[in-house]
Scaffold this motif. Structure first.
Motif, short mmCIF file in Angstrom:
data_model
loop_
_atom_site.label_atom_id
_atom_site.label_comp_id
_atom_site.label_asym_id
_atom_site.label_seq_id
_atom_site.Cartn_x
_atom_site.Cartn_y
_atom_site.Cartn_z
N MET A 1 -119.17 110.12 -9.29
CA MET A 1 -120.05 109.47 -10.12
C MET A 1 -120.65 109.88 -11.35
SD MET A 1 -120.11 106.20 -9.67
CE MET A 1 -120.49 105.57 -11.31
N ILE A 2 -121.00 111.19 -11.08
CA ILE A 2 -121.63 112.09 -12.32
C ILE A 2 -120.67 112.46 -13.44
CG2 ILE A 2 -122.91 114.08 -12.99
CD1 ILE A 2 -124.98 112.22 -11.48
N ASP A 3 -119.39 112.57 -12.78
CA ASP A 3 -118.47 113.20 -13.89
C ASP A 3 -118.05 111.83 -14.47
OD1 ASP A 3 -118.34 115.71 -13.22
OD2 ASP A 3 -116.77 115.25 -11.66
N PHE A 4 -117.98 110.82 -13.66
CA PHE A 4 -117.28 109.46 -14.13
C PHE A 4 -118.47 108.97 -15.44
CE2 PHE A 4 -118.23 104.87 -14.49
CZ PHE A 4 -117.28 104.50 -14.99
N LEU A 5 -119.66 109.25 -15.21
CA LEU A 5 -120.77 108.87 -16.18
C LEU A 5 -120.74 109.63 -17.21
CD1 LEU A 5 -123.65 107.82 -13.43
CD2 LEU A 5 -122.37 106.24 -15.28
N LYS A 6 -120.40 111.05 -17.13
CA LYS A 6 -120.32 111.95 -18.33
C LYS A 6 -119.38 111.56 -19.03
CE LYS A 6 -122.36 116.03 -16.15
NZ LYS A 6 -122.12 117.42 -15.72
N VAL A 7 -117.87 111.21 -18.66
CA VAL A 7 -116.92 110.72 -19.53
C VAL A 7 -117.48 109.17 -20.30
CG1 VAL A 7 -114.84 109.70 -19.30
CG2 VAL A 7 -115.27 111.77 -17.89
N LYS B 1 -120.29 108.38 -20.98
CA LYS B 1 -121.37 108.65 -22.00
C LYS B 1 -120.92 108.92 -23.31
CE LYS B 1 -125.69 110.96 -22.38
NZ LYS B 1 -126.60 111.94 -21.55
N ASP B 2 -119.64 109.61 -23.13
CA ASP B 2 -119.23 110.06 -24.52
C ASP B 2 -118.20 109.10 -25.08
OD1 ASP B 2 -117.36 111.37 -26.48
OD2 ASP B 2 -116.78 113.11 -25.18
N LYS B 3 -118.65 108.44 -26.27
CA LYS B 3 -118.12 107.22 -26.86
C LYS B 3 -116.74 107.61 -27.34
CE LYS B 3 -121.75 104.79 -26.60
NZ LYS B 3 -121.82 104.00 -25.35
N ARG B 4 -116.07 108.75 -27.21
CA ARG B 4 -114.66 108.78 -27.49
C ARG B 4 -113.91 108.44 -26.66
NH1 ARG B 4 -114.26 115.04 -28.41
NH2 ARG B 4 -115.90 114.74 -26.49
N VAL C 1 -132.35 106.84 -9.71
CA VAL C 1 -131.72 106.65 -11.07
C VAL C 1 -132.08 107.77 -11.95
CG1 VAL C 1 -132.00 105.23 -13.34
CG2 VAL C 1 -131.71 104.16 -10.82
N GLU C 2 -133.48 108.32 -11.98
CA GLU C 2 -133.75 109.32 -12.83
C GLU C 2 -133.04 110.58 -12.47
OE1 GLU C 2 -135.52 108.81 -15.47
OE2 GLU C 2 -135.58 106.75 -14.69
N HIS C 3 -132.76 110.90 -11.16
CA HIS C 3 -132.11 111.96 -10.84
C HIS C 3 -130.69 111.90 -11.36
CE1 HIS C 3 -130.53 115.48 -8.50
NE2 HIS C 3 -129.60 114.73 -8.10
N ILE C 4 -129.83 111.00 -11.17
CA ILE C 4 -128.76 110.70 -11.99
C ILE C 4 -128.71 111.17 -13.36
CG2 ILE C 4 -126.65 109.05 -12.27
CD1 ILE C 4 -127.39 107.82 -9.73
N ARG C 5 -129.84 110.26 -13.89
CA ARG C 5 -129.74 110.57 -15.39
C ARG C 5 -130.13 112.18 -15.98
NH1 ARG C 5 -133.20 105.02 -16.37
NH2 ARG C 5 -131.24 103.68 -16.54
N SER C 6 -130.75 112.59 -14.98
CA SER C 6 -131.10 114.19 -15.41
C SER C 6 -129.99 114.90 -15.12
CB SER C 6 -132.16 114.72 -14.49
OG SER C 6 -131.59 114.88 -13.01
N GLN C 7 -128.85 114.57 -14.36
CA GLN C 7 -127.58 115.33 -14.46
C GLN C 7 -126.50 115.02 -15.44
OE1 GLN C 7 -127.15 117.45 -11.52
NE2 GLN C 7 -129.22 116.98 -11.30
N LEU C 8 -126.90 114.18 -16.29
CA LEU C 8 -126.00 113.81 -17.44
C LEU C 8 -126.70 114.55 -18.62
CD1 LEU C 8 -125.66 110.06 -17.14
CD2 LEU C 8 -124.16 111.74 -16.23
#
Length: 78
Positions: free
Chosen positions: A1-7, A9-12, A71-78
């Motif tokens: 999930m973290i990897d997906f959200l990192k992708v 998050k990048d508007k490209r 939620v806060e932990h996930i956000r901190s990983q991004l």
């Protein structure tokens, strides 16, 4: 999930197409988490959308998973 959200998050990398075999359950959970983490939706609103879009009743575990997200932990990983 973290990897997906990192992708995501990048508007490209948007717009993006997210899909699983049936397109309702796992897809709905991933989109709900995206909405919660990156679009600041509350959990109840994201779950309601997930149900509206076709979440099958037997996937109660996905609702529980989202309700228990740190939620806060996930956000901190991004």
């Amino acid at each position: 999930m973290i990897d997906f959200l990192k992708v995501m998050k990048d508007k490209r990398h948007t717009p993006a197409f997210v899909h699983c075999f049936h397109g309702a359950d796992r897809t709905g959970a991933v989109v709900a988490i995206y909405r919660i983490i990156l679009q600041n939706w509350d959990k109840d609103r994201a779950i309601a959308e997930m149900k509206l879009k076709g979440l099958h009743w037997w996937h109660r575990n996905l609702i529980d998973y989202i309700k228990n997200l740190d939620v806060e932990h996930i956000r901190s990983q991004l």
